[in-house]
Design a protein around this motif. Structure first.
Motif, PDB file in Angstrom:
ATOM      1  N   LEU A  74       3.823  37.281  40.202  1.00 28.38           N
ATOM      2  CA  LEU A  74       4.243  36.751  41.500  1.00 28.38           C
ATOM      3  C   LEU A  74       3.912  35.271  41.608  1.00 28.38           C
ATOM      4  O   LEU A  74       3.023  34.770  40.913  1.00 28.38           O
ATOM      5  CB  LEU A  74       3.540  37.507  42.625  1.00 28.38           C
ATOM      6  CG  LEU A  74       3.742  39.018  42.676  1.00 28.38           C
ATOM      7  CD1 LEU A  74       2.941  39.610  43.825  1.00 28.38           C
ATOM      8  CD2 LEU A  74       5.206  39.368  42.803  1.00 28.38           C
ATOM      9  N   SER A  75       4.587  34.588  42.508  1.00 27.10           N
ATOM     10  CA  SER A  75       4.301  33.179  42.774  1.00 27.10           C
ATOM     11  C   SER A  75       3.442  33.022  44.022  1.00 27.10           C
ATOM     12  O   SER A  75       3.203  31.901  44.468  1.00 27.10           O
ATOM     13  CB  SER A  75       5.619  32.404  42.937  1.00 27.10           C
ATOM     14  OG  SER A  75       6.358  32.931  44.025  1.00 27.10           O
ATOM     15  N   VAL A  76       2.981  34.142  44.565  1.00 29.11           N
ATOM     16  CA  VAL A  76       2.185  34.158  45.803  1.00 29.11           C
ATOM     17  C   VAL A  76       0.994  35.092  45.630  1.00 29.11           C
ATOM     18  O   VAL A  76       0.984  35.939  44.740  1.00 29.11           O
ATOM     19  CB  VAL A  76       3.036  34.640  47.005  1.00 29.11           C
ATOM     20  CG1 VAL A  76       4.193  33.694  47.285  1.00 29.11           C
ATOM     21  CG2 VAL A  76       3.545  36.049  46.796  1.00 29.11           C
ATOM     22  N   PRO A  77      -0.013  34.972  46.506  1.00 28.10           N
ATOM     23  CA  PRO A  77      -1.092  35.969  46.495  1.00 28.10           C
ATOM     24  C   PRO A  77      -0.534  37.344  46.872  1.00 28.10           C
ATOM     25  O   PRO A  77       0.423  37.443  47.652  1.00 28.10           O
ATOM     26  CB  PRO A  77      -2.061  35.460  47.570  1.00 28.10           C
ATOM     27  CG  PRO A  77      -1.731  34.016  47.755  1.00 28.10           C
ATOM     28  CD  PRO A  77      -0.271  33.885  47.456  1.00 28.10           C
ATOM     29  N   GLY A  78      -1.130  38.385  46.345  1.00 30.27           N
ATOM     30  CA  GLY A  78      -0.670  39.740  46.632  1.00 30.27           C
ATOM     31  C   GLY A  78      -0.645  40.056  48.115  1.00 30.27           C
ATOM     32  O   GLY A  78       0.195  40.828  48.584  1.00 30.27           O
ATOM     33  N   ALA A  79      -1.544  39.449  48.879  1.00 32.62           N
ATOM     34  CA  ALA A  79      -1.615  39.701  50.322  1.00 32.62           C
ATOM     35  C   ALA A  79      -0.375  39.220  51.067  1.00 32.62           C
ATOM     36  O   ALA A  79      -0.127  39.643  52.191  1.00 32.62           O
ATOM     37  CB  ALA A  79      -2.858  39.034  50.906  1.00 32.62           C
TER      38      ALA A  79
END
Length: 116
Positions: A74-79
């Motif tokens: 992903l390019s983002v935090p999992g949250a």
């Protein structure tokens, strides 16, 4: 993070492939690839969480950095992945128009809620 292999298309992404967030933390596995194969449109992936968590998450294509044989990064935090469930905007998407994330959430909710 382990060796994830070669980059792949969403068409070759297997159910059960591990999903990692931008910081290489594991966030679950691919439960379903959301796509319109006829029109070759990739919407994202539904991620089954690791136990003991129960809520599936949706990673929109804009939140995915790369797809590999043995991993999704992903390019983002999992949250930041959204839950496609009854208490989320996924059920109110008709009012959202053409927002691609909202459309993806609606499709994720439809897939998760259909009888199997």
């Amino acid at each position: 993070m382990e060796d994830l292999g070669a980059k792949v298309s969403y068409l070759a992404l297997a159910v059960g492939t591990r999903v990692y967030d931008v910081e290489s933390a594991p966030v679950g596995v691919v439960e379903h690839v959301l796509a319109d194969e006829r029109d070759d449109i990739f919407h994202g992936v539904i991620v089954a969480p690791p136990k003991p968590y129960r809520s599936h998450r949706f990673a929109h294509r804009e939140q995915i950095a790369d797809l590999y044989e043995r991993g999704v990064v992903l390019s983002v935090p999992g949250a930041e992945m959204r839950e496609p469930g009854e208490d989320t905007p996924a059920r109110e998407v008709e009012a959202a128009g053409d927002d691609p994330v909202q459309v993806g959430l609606r499709r994720a909710w439809e897939w998760l809620s259909r009888p199997r």
